[in-house]
Each structure stands twice: as structure tokens, then as C-alpha cells.
Design an enzyme around this catalytic site. Structure first.
Site, PDB file in Angstrom:
ATOM      1  N   CYS A 251    -159.578   6.142 -56.489  1.00  0.00           N
ATOM      2  CA  CYS A 251    -159.594   6.260 -55.031  1.00  0.00           C
ATOM      3  C   CYS A 251    -158.315   5.744 -54.374  1.00  0.00           C
ATOM      4  O   CYS A 251    -157.918   6.227 -53.312  1.00  0.00           O
ATOM      5  CB  CYS A 251    -160.779   5.499 -54.433  1.00  0.00           C
TER       6      CYS A 251
ATOM      7  N   CYS B  15    -155.312   7.892 -52.861  1.00  0.00           N
ATOM      8  CA  CYS B  15    -155.387   8.525 -51.537  1.00  0.00           C
ATOM      9  C   CYS B  15    -155.660   7.513 -50.425  1.00  0.00           C
ATOM     10  O   CYS B  15    -155.174   7.666 -49.303  1.00  0.00           O
ATOM     11  CB  CYS B  15    -156.484   9.592 -51.514  1.00  0.00           C
ATOM     12  N   HIS B  16    -156.495   6.499 -50.704  1.00  0.00           N
ATOM     13  CA  HIS B  16    -156.910   5.594 -49.615  1.00  0.00           C
ATOM     14  C   HIS B  16    -156.109   4.300 -49.561  1.00  0.00           C
ATOM     15  O   HIS B  16    -156.252   3.533 -48.603  1.00  0.00           O
ATOM     16  CB  HIS B  16    -158.403   5.255 -49.769  1.00  0.00           C
TER      17      HIS B  16
ATOM     18  N   MET C  12    -161.482  15.735 -49.763  1.00  0.00           N
ATOM     19  CA  MET C  12    -161.909  14.730 -50.740  1.00  0.00           C
ATOM     20  C   MET C  12    -162.755  15.404 -51.813  1.00  0.00           C
ATOM     21  O   MET C  12    -163.704  16.123 -51.502  1.00  0.00           O
ATOM     22  CB  MET C  12    -162.717  13.641 -50.030  1.00  0.00           C
TER      23      MET C  12
ATOM     24  N   HIS D 182    -145.254  12.377 -48.291  1.00  0.00           N
ATOM     25  CA  HIS D 182    -145.812  12.442 -49.644  1.00  0.00           C
ATOM     26  C   HIS D 182    -144.819  13.098 -50.613  1.00  0.00           C
ATOM     27  O   HIS D 182    -144.026  12.417 -51.220  1.00  0.00           O
ATOM     28  CB  HIS D 182    -147.162  13.161 -49.607  1.00  0.00           C
TER      29      HIS D 182
ATOM     30  N   HIS E 198    -148.803  20.648 -49.199  1.00  0.00           N
ATOM     31  CA  HIS E 198    -148.615  19.916 -50.462  1.00  0.00           C
ATOM     32  C   HIS E 198    -147.692  20.757 -51.340  1.00  0.00           C
ATOM     33  O   HIS E 198    -148.153  21.574 -52.148  1.00  0.00           O
ATOM     34  CB  HIS E 198    -149.969  19.674 -51.143  1.00  0.00           C
TER      35      HIS E 198
HETATM   36 FE1  DHE Z   1    -149.382  13.623 -58.099  1.00  0.00          FE
HETATM   37  C1  DHE Z   1    -146.093  14.656 -57.951  1.00  0.00           C
HETATM   38  C2  DHE Z   1    -148.751  11.233 -55.799  1.00  0.00           C
HETATM   39  C3  DHE Z   1    -152.733  13.131 -57.704  1.00  0.00           C
HETATM   40  C4  DHE Z   1    -149.943  15.674 -60.722  1.00  0.00           C
HETATM   41  N1  DHE Z   1    -147.763  13.100 -57.042  1.00  0.00           N
HETATM   42  C5  DHE Z   1    -146.487  13.637 -57.125  1.00  0.00           C
HETATM   43  C6  DHE Z   1    -145.619  12.922 -56.234  1.00  0.00           C
HETATM   44  C7  DHE Z   1    -146.363  11.953 -55.632  1.00  0.00           C
HETATM   45  C8  DHE Z   1    -147.703  12.059 -56.130  1.00  0.00           C
HETATM   46  C9  DHE Z   1    -145.890  10.950 -54.621  1.00  0.00           C
HETATM   47  C10 DHE Z   1    -144.147  13.213 -56.034  1.00  0.00           C
HETATM   48  C11 DHE Z   1    -143.356  12.489 -57.093  1.00  0.00           C
HETATM   49  C12 DHE Z   1    -141.876  12.773 -56.972  1.00  0.00           C
HETATM   50  O1  DHE Z   1    -141.508  13.915 -56.738  1.00  0.00           O
HETATM   51  O2  DHE Z   1    -141.093  11.838 -57.109  1.00  0.00           O
HETATM   52  N2  DHE Z   1    -150.562  12.412 -56.938  1.00  0.00           N
HETATM   53  C13 DHE Z   1    -150.085  11.485 -56.081  1.00  0.00           C
HETATM   54  C14 DHE Z   1    -151.178  10.778 -55.463  1.00  0.00           C
HETATM   55  O3  DHE Z   1    -151.083   9.774 -54.695  1.00  0.00           O
HETATM   56  C15 DHE Z   1    -152.417  11.511 -55.762  1.00  0.00           C
HETATM   57  C16 DHE Z   1    -152.737  12.376 -54.546  1.00  0.00           C
HETATM   58  C17 DHE Z   1    -153.657  10.718 -55.972  1.00  0.00           C
HETATM   59  C18 DHE Z   1    -153.605   9.733 -57.078  1.00  0.00           C
HETATM   60  O4  DHE Z   1    -154.543   8.942 -57.211  1.00  0.00           O
HETATM   61  O5  DHE Z   1    -152.650   9.709 -57.844  1.00  0.00           O
HETATM   62  C19 DHE Z   1    -151.912  12.402 -56.910  1.00  0.00           C
HETATM   63  N3  DHE Z   1    -151.058  14.274 -59.061  1.00  0.00           N
HETATM   64  C20 DHE Z   1    -152.312  13.961 -58.737  1.00  0.00           C
HETATM   65  C21 DHE Z   1    -153.262  14.597 -59.617  1.00  0.00           C
HETATM   66  O6  DHE Z   1    -154.523  14.482 -59.571  1.00  0.00           O
HETATM   67  C22 DHE Z   1    -152.489  15.420 -60.572  1.00  0.00           C
HETATM   68  C23 DHE Z   1    -152.804  16.916 -60.401  1.00  0.00           C
HETATM   69  C24 DHE Z   1    -152.764  15.069 -62.029  1.00  0.00           C
HETATM   70  C25 DHE Z   1    -152.603  13.619 -62.267  1.00  0.00           C
HETATM   71  O7  DHE Z   1    -151.498  13.206 -62.661  1.00  0.00           O
HETATM   72  O8  DHE Z   1    -153.549  12.883 -62.027  1.00  0.00           O
HETATM   73  C26 DHE Z   1    -151.056  15.121 -60.127  1.00  0.00           C
HETATM   74  N4  DHE Z   1    -148.228  14.941 -59.144  1.00  0.00           N
HETATM   75  C27 DHE Z   1    -148.652  15.649 -60.218  1.00  0.00           C
HETATM   76  C28 DHE Z   1    -147.532  16.411 -60.750  1.00  0.00           C
HETATM   77  C29 DHE Z   1    -146.414  16.150 -59.927  1.00  0.00           C
HETATM   78  C30 DHE Z   1    -146.887  15.202 -58.935  1.00  0.00           C
HETATM   79  C31 DHE Z   1    -147.598  17.380 -61.925  1.00  0.00           C
HETATM   80  C32 DHE Z   1    -144.988  16.698 -60.081  1.00  0.00           C
HETATM   81  C33 DHE Z   1    -144.833  18.050 -59.448  1.00  0.00           C
HETATM   82  C34 DHE Z   1    -143.443  18.647 -59.638  1.00  0.00           C
HETATM   83  O9  DHE Z   1    -143.374  19.875 -59.882  1.00  0.00           O
HETATM   84  O10 DHE Z   1    -142.451  17.948 -59.523  1.00  0.00           O
END
Ligand code: DHE
Length: 537
Positions: free
Chosen positions: A47, A50-51, A90, A331, A373
Site C-alpha cells: 500500500c 501509492c499512499h 485502487m 510520478h 501514466h
Molecule cells: Fe513502477 C517505473 C513507482 C508500481 C513496474 N515506477 C516507475 C517509476 C516510478 C515508479 C517512480 C519511474 C522510475 C524512473 O523512471 O526513474 N511503481 C511506482 C509506484 O510507486 C507504484 C505505483 C506502486 C508501488 O507500490 O510501487 C509502482 N511499477 C509498479 C508495479 O506494480 C509494476 C507494474 C511492477 C512492479 O515492479 O511491482 C511497476 N515501474 C515499473 C516499470 C517501470 C516503472 C517496469 C519502468 C518503465 C520504463 O519503461 O522505464
């Protein structure tokens, strides 16, 4: 059996004292303490992203006890939200969390959030492991494989990264990294992959080794999401592969590391005041980081305070940070095709914020739709409007493209020029490549099984035509697309306990390969070396 109220009272005392003293508490209290610890862990892992760790809200709403009371959210309402999710994006946790766990998290939300410990540079240095020092690493690649076309695949729940060869699609190695790996970024030369786990552990992987493996690791914080490397070489120095930076969620800080050894060099807190109301925020998290190719700079999104911090790494002793007022809850995002303009989503404000990194100021804020996003976003040349950039949305089934070439096409710059309808909301990523025919989008968080297992594509040259959409898989969630180096094939992940990588020909949209194996556990992001080092998207 304790009543709900007295159980909460016991929990409150434990939270207040900030201790879990297993050996001095009576049996029932130990049981309650165990529940508290379990709920704390679930909250932290599922959680807090996001929160917020302190629950002050960001991509998800404020969940502090005072806020919940003001909204009359009692335990039943909280349980219903957790179980069923909300239309605002959510996810539903039923089936992922047990009924008992949902009850425990709902109870936990009624207590003041515990504050996790701080982490100093000394703590980081203690965790630092230099497995193979730079002078003992290969002087040139020890294999004949095209390492610039390697793919690093995040095996999220396994805490590992798989390296695959782009041409043969063969597995080169699986590297142990850290808990819930989130993303990989390439060093400027492409020789190294940096992986960052949700647990704040950064791992350095050397792709020149006969069998690419990790050569250093260090824990920089207890929660992180972003990492990048230094990509500048020019009049101000040669920083290629010299430094790395990690952006943390908790503690809210960023850390500068030696790019070759991961020795932590400097930690900078992001705790500060919100750009608009000038209120102190105890948890401004570092979201996306992008490295400039034109200056020795990293751009950091400081989520809760709404600032862009442009960090000049040319002199880390006398670090200069330019703070640009952006929008709250910055973000993810990336560069335009020229790499002059920073384009980031303030998703809870339904906006993309555009910064001119030459002039160091915001040049536009574009209201694109419900929770943009973009991932890194997608840049291509539209037949009518010239260079454009686009984002999909979490909250609605729409790709929005805007003009992103103020020099060549000033009349369209930072104006929405197209909206393309997709199957529904829940999109996380969009991707294309300068040599590609198509633009691709996923719907990974859509509540409907069929939709979240589908991708949509449209031709860059025929953006008015209805997109072509299909189900990639009949299980899991289909997430994230990445091109190969040549830009003629696209790799798509099926995020499941035993996942898949499905590879399509970008011209014909025909499936070329489908990789599945026991080791392919929960593949999420996958990163091509050449495209990642050059910020091609
Ligand atoms: Fe991510 C990128 C944060 C959930 C897979 N994710 C990012 C970035 C951030 C972020 C800030 C950009 C990084 C950068 O470019 O420097 N992600 C978060 C969260 O806060 C969030 C919403 C909730 C959490 O609890 O983490 C979250 N993210 C996810 C997922 O559920 C994903 C699908 C699978 C996982 O890892 O849990 C996921 N995030 C990704 C991926 C990228 C990413 C594959 C890079 C994308 C790209 O093409 O550069």
C-alpha cells in the site's frame, strides 16, 4: 476474545511505544503484536507505494486516522475498499490478501502510522559489498554476444534479474538482486545494468563478463523506486559510467554512488515544503529520475512537494540543485526526442508538466486526462503535427499525444493534437522506437481480465485508424513493452507466477516467439541495453 475496540487499544499502545517486545508482553499482546507486525509489513509492501509510508497520500488518498475519521470511514468501509478496490484505480486485494489479512490492514489503518528508521551514509557503507573490483573486471567483452542488444528482465517476486540475448532469445544468466526488483537502468556505455529493488538495494551487473553477473551491491534505503547513471561527456568533464543515483521513498532522500563500485558518496534529504501551500512535508518521495545527455545533471521528481530537482553532479562536494516548481505528485515520464524537454506526469493532478531543461523552467502544463501514466512515454513523428509525445492513462482508456517540437512546429507545441481510444483504463506503459512502425500500449491494471491481458497498437503514419488490439495471454497481467535494438520487434511481459515473454514483429504484428519457463517468475519490466542507455522511447 478481545473486542474490536480493545484490540485497537492494545495495538495503539504498541504503536505508541514503538516496540515489539516479544519476551515481555503477555501472550494475547504478543499475538496482537504479531498481527500488527504482519499488517505493517503488508501495508509497507502493498500500500505504501501509492499512499505513502506515513499515509499522507499521493497516487492514493490520505489514509491518516484523522482523515479517515473526518470521512466517516469505519472499519467496514475500509475493508470494503481494500477488498473491492475503487473505480479511481485502487486494485481489488481480494484473492491476493486473505480475509484475515484484509481485516488486519483495515485495523492497522485506524492507528497512527509507525515511522520507520532513518538510514545514514554510514549504514549504507556497512551494507556495501564490492564483489569484483573494477581492476579485476574484463578489459573487453569476454563473449562474442551482442551485449548492446541484451534484455534485462525483472523477475519481481523472485528478487532476480534474467539476462537474455536479443538475437537468439536465449537465457544468458539469472542474477540474484534484491527483494521485489522494480526497474533496471543502463550505464551510459551500456556495459553495466543497475537494478533497484523496492527494498532500496542497488545491484551492479557487468555485461562484459563471460557470464554476466553482479559485481557490487549496497542498500541505500528501506524503500526505493528509481535509479539512473551519469550520461554526460563534454566540456564539463567525462562522467560516462562514473556515478549512479538512487531515488528513495523511505527515508525520503537520494543517494549518489560511485558508478563502478556503488560506494555511497553522498545522501541528500528531500524533506521540505510543498511548492504551492508552502507546508512542511515529512515524506517527499523521489519518483522518476532521468539523466541528461547534454549536461552533467539528473532530473529528480520530488513527488509530494511538487518540485523538479535538477542535480548538477559535476561537483558533488559543492552540490548544486536547481529547484523548479512543477505540480504536486510528480510520478513518471521522460525526455522528448531532442532530450531538451522533461515531460513528467503529475498523475493525481491529471497533468503532464513540461520543463525546458536549457532554460530551467516550466514551459507548459497539459491536462491530458484521468491519471496520465506514461512510463518513459513515447516520441514519434505524426504525419500531420510533426514530433509528438504521448501518454496513456490509469483512469481512462485513452492515449493522448501533444506536439513536442517548439522549434520546428511551434503552432502545435504543448497542445493536445490527438486522442486515441484504447480498450479501457489501467494502462501503465506506452512504447515506440524511431525505426518502428507502431505505437504500443498495455492495460495492466484494468479490472477486467481480458482487457488487462491485452495490448493495443496503432500505426504512427495512420493515427486516425482504429487501433489493433488483442489478447496476448489468457493468464496474468500483460505489462510493459520494449523494443529490440533495431526497433523491429517488441517484447511484451505476461506478469504471472510462471510468466511469459511474448515477442512480436513490429511490422506485421505477428508473434515470433513465446518464452515460458519455471525461472520466468513474475516478469514485469524488461529493458533493452541500447534503448535504455540512449533513452530511446
Ligand atoms: Fe513502477 C517505473 C513507482 C508500481 C513496474 N515506477 C516507475 C517509476 C516510478 C515508479 C517512480 C519511474 C522510475 C524512473 O523512471 O526513474 N511503481 C511506482 C509506484 O510507486 C507504484 C505505483 C506502486 C508501488 O507500490 O510501487 C509502482 N511499477 C509498479 C508495479 O506494480 C509494476 C507494474 C511492477 C512492479 O515492479 O511491482 C511497476 N515501474 C515499473 C516499470 C517501470 C516503472 C517496469 C519502468 C518503465 C520504463 O519503461 O522505464
Amino acid at each position: 476474545m478481545l473486542s474490536q475496540r480493545s484490540k485497537i487499544a492494545v495495538l495503539a499502545i504498541i504503536a505508541f511505544l514503538g516496540m515489539i517486545a516479544w519476551n515481555v508482553l503477555p501472550a494475547r499482546a504478543v499475538h496482537v503484536a504479531e498481527e500488527f507486525e504482519r499488517a505493517r509489513n503488508i501495508y509497507f509492501n502493498r500500500c505504501a507505494g501509492c499512499h505513502g509510508t506515513l499515509r499522507k497520500g499521493a497516487t492514493g488518498p490520505d489514509l491518516t486516522p484523522a482523515k479517515l475519521i473526518s470521512k466517516n470511514y469505519n472499519i467496514q468501509i475500509l475493508k470494503a475498499f481494500i477488498s473491492n478496490g475503487t473505480p479511481g484505480g485502487m486494485p481489488s486485494w481480494k484473492g491476493i490478501l486473505s480475509d484475515e489479512e484484509i481485516d488486519e490492514v483495515a485495523e492497522f489503518l485506524q492507528l497512527e502510522p509507525p515511522t520507520p528508521p532513518e538510514i545514514s551514509l554510514g549504514d549504507m557503507q556497512e551494507s556495501w559489498k564490492l564483489i569484483i573490483p573494477p581492476d579485476q573486471r574484463p578489459k573487453k567483452p569476454e563473449h562474442t554476444k551482442n551485449w548492446q542488444n541484451f534484455f534485462g528482465v525483472v523477475l519481481r517476486d523472485a528478487g532476480k534479474v534474467a539476462i537474455l540475448e536479443g538475437e537468439s532469445k536465449e537465457l544468458v544468466n539469472i542474477v540474484d538482486t534484491g527483494f521485489a526488483v522494480h526497474i533496471l537502468r543502463s550505464s551510459a556505455s551500456g556495459r553495466y545494468f543497475y537494478s533497484i529493488g523496492r527494498d532500496g538495494k542497488i545491484t551492479l551487473i557487468d555485461l562484459w563478463m563471460k557470464k554476466p553477473d553482479k559485481v557490487a551491491e549496497v542498500k541505500t534505503c528501506s524503500e526505493a523506486r528509481s535509479v539512473d547513471s551519469s550520461k554526460y561527456k563534454g566540456k564539463k568533464g567525462d562522467f560516462l559510467d562514473k556515478l549512479a543515483v538512487v531515488g528513495c521513498y523511505w527515508p525520503p532522500h537520494f543517494v549518489i554512488l560511485d558508478g563502478q563500485t556503488l560506494e555511497p558518496k553522498k545522501v541528500v534529504s528531500t524533506r521540505s515544503y510543498t511548492y504551492d501551500t508552502n507546508e512542511y512535508h515529512p515524506e517527499p518521495r523521489v519518483a522518476a529520475i532521468i539523466a541528461s545527455h547534454h549536461e552533467p545533471e539528473w532530473v529528480l521528481n520530488i513527488k509530494e512537494t511538487g518540485y523538479f530537482w535538477i542535480v548538477d553532479y559535476s561537483d558533488i562536494i559543492n552540490l548544486r540543485i536547481t529547484q523548479i516548481e512543477g505540480e504536486r505528485f510528480l510520478h513518471d515520464g521522460g525526455w522528448d526526442a531532442s532530450k531538451r524537454y522533461i515531460q513528467m506526469a503529475a498523475n493525481m493532478r491529471n497533468k503532464m508538466v513540461i520543463v525546458d531543461n536549457e532554460e530551467k523552467k516550466v514551459v507548459a502544463q497539459i491536462e491530458t486526462g484521468n491519471k496520465p501514466h506514461p512510463g518513459r512515454g513515447a516520441n514519434w513523428i505524426d504525419p500531420k503535427y510533426g514530433p509528438v509525445t504521448a501518454t496513456p492513462h490509469l483512469g481512462e482508456g485513452k492515449i493522448t499525444a501533444w506536439g513536442s517540437d517548439p522549434k520546428g512546429h511551434p503552432q502545435h507545441a504543448w497542445k493536445i493534437v490527438r486522442n486515441v481510444e484504447t480498450l479501457g483504463g489501467g494502462s501503465l506503459f506506452i512504447k515506440t522506437h524511431p525505426k518502428a512502425k507502431h505505437v504500443w500500449v498495455d492495460h495492466a491494471l484494468n479490472p477486467d481480465n481480458k482487457i488487462r491481458q491485452s495490448v493495443c497498437t496503432f500505426e504512427k503514419d495512420k493515427p486516425e485508424e482504429k487501433p489493433t488490439c488483442w489478447e496476448v495471454s489468457d493468464h496474468g497481467r500483460v505489462v510493459h513493452m520494449e523494443y529490440n535494438m533495431a526497433g523491429d520487434e517488441v517484447w511484451v511481459a505476461v506478469w504471472d507466477q510462471v510468466g511469459e515473454l511474448v515477442i512480436y514483429d513490429d511490422k506485421t504484428l505477428k508473434e515470433k516467439n513465446r518464452i515460458t519457463a519455471d525461472w520466468l517468475r513474475t516478469p514485469t519490466g524488461h529493458f533493452n541495453v541500447y534503448n535504455t542507455m540512449n533513452d530511446i522511447y
